[in-house]
Enzyme design. Structure first.
Site: not given
Ligand SMILES: NC(=O)c1ccc[n+]([C@@H]2O[C@H](COP(=O)([O-])OP(=O)(O)OC[C@H]3O[C@@H](n4cnc5c(N)ncnc54)[C@H](OP(=O)(O)O)[C@@H]3O)[C@@H](O)[C@H]2O)c1
Length: 229
Positions: A11-13, A15, A150
């Site tokens: 999830g490094a792309s 935020g 979630y």
């Protein structure tokens, strides 16, 4: 090759993951940037100093083969892995009659199965380095939110952090749960006000990473000052 430690982030792309990568490189880490948006990862890797400092790897965390090749590429580029941050995830509308079942499935697979696959893929290398595993849970992983599947996925991530900590006890590998409150990132279609910024969470990640080897910061729960629940 330098001796600087290596941090892999899913999830490094965007935020929190992208902010953590920026702060980690500033703190002397080399980074492996993983997500599905390869172009954005390549841009971030270039910004962070190119191949000597940052490697971009396309990875859908719901695919075991992707996760395996992510770690293989990391080890081929940098030789070892000192920390892994299982951070990829997304949310959805609250209400058990809201959202679509297809989106539910993707969310559970990404947030729960994907995080477990990241642990499975990274733990052998982390054992070799007596390294550090971090996972992004949430305030929503500490208290249930009305109708929020979630929130249920993040409760699973909270449990996964403690389960991994116990599993890895005696190996020298530390485990940290990062539990953000509302943070202004593309996670939200309508961006929140009075929220944390992604760099507020990145500083917590660096705090946990920078402790001496005998200190395991198990959980960091961070709310914006203005968040009531
Ligand atoms: N923002 C908040 O208020 C908040 C609060 C508590 C916890 N969190 C958690 O923080 C983490 C990061 O979220 P964020 O706020 O930084 O949101 P974001 O900016 O939307 O980032 C989400 C990241 O996850 C990646 N991702 C999603 N599905 C993926 C998949 N199947 N495979 C690989 N990567 C995937 C996205 O990359 P690609 O789309 O390029 O794959 C993106 O890099 C998530 O786990 C989220 O649940 C956020």
């Amino acid at each position: 090759m330098t001796a600087d430690p290596v941090l892999l982030i899913t999830g490094a792309s965007s935020g929190i993951g992208a902010a953590s990568a920026r702060h980690a490189v500033a703190a002397g880490w080399r980074v492996v940037l993983a997500a599905r948006s390869h172009e954005r990862l390549l841009e971030l890797a270039a910004e962070l100093g190119g191949p000597a400092r940052a490697l971009a790897v396309r990875c859908d965390v719901t695919e075991w083969e992707d996760q395996q090749q992510m770690v293989e590429q990391a080890l081929a580029a940098f030789g070892h892995l000192d920390a892994a941050f299982a951070n990829a995830g997304f949310g959805g509308p609250r209400g058990f009659l809201s959202d679509t079942v297809e989106h539910w499935r993707e969310m559970v697979l990404t947030n729960v199965y994907g995080a477990a696959l990241t642990i499975r893929a990274c733990v052998p290398a982390l054992k070799d380095s007596r390294g550090h595993l971090l996972l992004t849970s949430s305030v929503a992983g500490r208290r249930a939110l009305p109708g929020s599947l979630y929130s249920c996925t993040k409760h699973a991530v909270t449990a996964m952090g403690e389960a991994a900590r116990q599993d890895l006890n005696g190996t020298g590998v530390r485990v940290t749960l990062i539990e953000p409150g509302m943070t202004d990132t593309p996670f939200f279609d309508q961006r929140p006000t009075d929220a944390l910024q992604d760099e507020d969470i990145a500083r917590a990640v660096i705090y946990a990473l920078s402790q001496p080897p005998h200190v395991d910061v198990n959980e960091i729960l961070i709310r914006p000052t203005a968040q009531p629940l």
